[in-house]
Design an enzyme around this catalytic site. Structure first.
Site, short mmCIF file in Angstrom:
data_model
loop_
_atom_site.label_atom_id
_atom_site.label_comp_id
_atom_site.label_asym_id
_atom_site.label_seq_id
_atom_site.Cartn_x
_atom_site.Cartn_y
_atom_site.Cartn_z
N SER A 239 -7.89 18.43 23.83
CA SER A 239 -7.33 19.74 23.55
C SER A 239 -5.81 19.61 23.51
O SER A 239 -5.26 18.53 23.73
CB SER A 239 -7.73 20.73 24.64
OG SER A 239 -7.02 20.43 25.82
N LYS A 240 -5.17 20.75 23.27
CA LYS A 240 -3.71 20.73 23.13
C LYS A 240 -3.01 20.18 24.38
O LYS A 240 -1.90 19.68 24.29
CB LYS A 240 -3.20 22.14 22.86
CG LYS A 240 -3.40 22.53 21.41
CD LYS A 240 -2.66 23.81 21.09
CE LYS A 240 -3.04 24.27 19.69
NZ LYS A 240 -3.01 25.71 19.57
N ARG A 241 -3.69 20.29 25.51
CA ARG A 241 -3.09 19.75 26.74
C ARG A 241 -2.81 18.25 26.60
O ARG A 241 -1.95 17.70 27.26
CB ARG A 241 -4.04 19.93 27.93
CG ARG A 241 -4.06 21.32 28.49
CD ARG A 241 -5.01 21.41 29.68
NE ARG A 241 -6.36 20.98 29.32
CZ ARG A 241 -6.99 19.95 29.83
NH1 ARG A 241 -6.40 19.19 30.72
NH2 ARG A 241 -8.23 19.66 29.45
#
Ligand code: GLU
Length: 467
Positions: A239-241
């Site tokens: 994910s964007k994390r």
């Protein structure tokens, strides 16, 4: 053998995610390898979440990666009459039924089931209704078998089976008349004669429901291959994390599509321990059987390594074209300096991304840079002045301004002055580019040319003299 037909069926609710791109790539590779057809279908039935912007972003991402499609893009929103027709067919054959339960009633049943420790499931209130209730809104449910097993042999995961008992009477058309995902996907895959469905393994649980629909409609069931998801370094879903997940963000960070394709394919597929594959090789060697069963872990360092490889291998002219937007972002006029392919050539070996290359190229186009103060303190000392002067004279006397001639001039200068390369190289580098890192100074001088080199050395000379 009949033609193999594959498809990529993204929902246009965001950009092209690296996971989606890999799914598209696997489909595309297999289609190309087997000389089949690759279909692009945009699943935009969720009107509230689908946007034209996302459609454009997905198409742009695919084009950037070079994943061309043979048919489409088709839009599910154009197929509503087809879905409606199929709902009617199932209804008329008694394979689907109208469900008049209201959302409130369904919610109450769900809560009751949960409170009693049962798995919530539609209780079949309307399954055996014989009469229509005029004027009352209804959803349409598929009359799923209550017992037996639905099984399939996944091309990646192997045999998978589900007890039908666990499958609900799926809603195929909501009370507002819109069809649901599991239904539309079956109608489309059947009408587009898709032979193999390669998709993310988040769809494994949908597959038995879809198989039951194919069977009820009398359509051949395609083969299924569910690709394991992509994880971040901490083993949670990417994910964007974990950094950028949009394919186009990688273009903007200066990655080459060849590197991205090579990276994505290896994230889940292998051919011995080979890492680098040309597109032709991939088309020849790709097979679903060699897609791994376990999730791939996204490794940005490996992507950088591959990108460096492709940057190093690419033709300077091609890279020069790709570099222009990055230079413009840095307010550099790519026309207002040395030849761009020549600049590129000096930087290929040292650049992992086009962005890094652009940063490294700026000094060629701007002579008004500030000197790095640390480099000044270390290298621009008064005793450098005579060396600069001698260098100017040497370079002036060169007939041929080539790398080798320049190198020879430096060697002569060192001999004449009784100094080592380390006493002239670094100060020259500071004069030419402002700091202590750059490509080889012979290359830089050759690319800058005699005039510009003279200008820059003279400026440094003035600075050393306290000018
Ligand atoms: N539209 C679905 C998605 O984006 C894909 C459905 C499929 O491949 O069957 O997840």
């Amino acid at each position: 053998m009949s033609e193999v037909r594959l498809r990529f069926a993204p929902s246009p609710t965001g950009y092209l995610h690296v996971g989606g791109a890999r799914t598209a790539l696997f489909n595309w590779l297999l289609a190309r390898k087997l000389k089949g057809r690759f279909i692009l279908r945009i699943e935009d039935t969720d009107v509230a979440r689908s946007t034209q912007e996302s459609v454009d972003a997905i198409l742009q991402g695919m084009e950037w990666l070079g994943l061309d499609w043979d048919e489409g893009p088709f839009f599910q929103s154009d197929n509503f009459p087809l879905y409606r027709e199929h709902v009617e067919k199932l209804l008329s054959e008694g394979k689907a039924y109208r469900c008049y339960c209201t959302p409130e009633e369904l919610e109450a049943k769900r809560e009751k089931a949960l409170a009693e420790g049962r798995k919530p499931k539609y209780d079949g209130t309307c399954r055996n209704l014989t009469e229509e209730i005029p004027g009352k809104p209804f959803a349409v449910r598929f009359k799923a078998p209550k017992d037996g097993v639905t099984a399939f042999d996944d091309l990646i995961k192997g045999p998978i089976s589900f007890n039908n008992e666990e499958l609900d009477d799926l809603i195929i058309q909501r009370s507002d008349g819109t069809p649901t995902y599991n239904f539309t996907v079956v109608i489309d895959d059947a009408s587009m004669q898709v032979t193999t469905v390669i998709r993310g393994d988040d769809h494994v649980n949908n597959t038995p429901r879809q198989i039951l629909l194919y069977e009820a409609l009398g359509y051949p069931v395609p083969k299924f291959a569910h690709v394991p998801m992509i994880l971040g370094a901490d083993k949670t879903r990417l994910s964007k994390r974990h950094g950028a997940t949009s394919v186009m963000a990688y273009r903007d960070m200066g990655f080459l599509p060849e590197a991205m394709v090579n990276y994505l394919v290896r994230l889940g597929w292998s051919h011995g321990d080979q890492e680098i594959f040309s597109l032709e090789e991939l088309i020849e060697k790709f097979s679903i059987e060699n897609v791994g069963k376990s999730a791939g872990v996204f490794n940005p360092d490996k992507l950088l390594w591959l990108n460096h490889h492709y940057i190093n291998e690419s033709a300077p002219d091609q890279l020069a074209e790709l570099l222009i937007p990055f230079l413009k972002e840095r307010e550099v006029d790519p026309e207002g300096g040395p030849s761009l392919p020549a600049v590129v050539k000096t930087l290929q070996e040292r650049s992992h991304t086009l962005l890094e290359m652009a940063d490294g190229a700026v000094f060629y186009f701007r002579s008004d840079f500030d000197y790095d103060p640390e480099a000044v303190a270390k290298f621009l000392k008064p005793d450098v002045a005579p060396r600069y002067e001698a260098l100017l004279a040497k370079l002036d006397s060169l007939n041929e301004f080539t790398h080798d001639a320049i190198e020879a001039a430096f060697k002569e200068l060192c001999a004449d002055q009784g100094i080592k390369m380390g006493q002239i190289g670094p100060p020259v580098r500071v004069a030419l580019c402002g700091g202590t890192t750059s490509p080889s100074i012979y290359e830089v001088i050759e690319v800058l040319g005699k005039e510009e080199t003279r200008k820059r050395i003279t400026r440094a000379l003035d600075s050393v003299r306290g000018g």
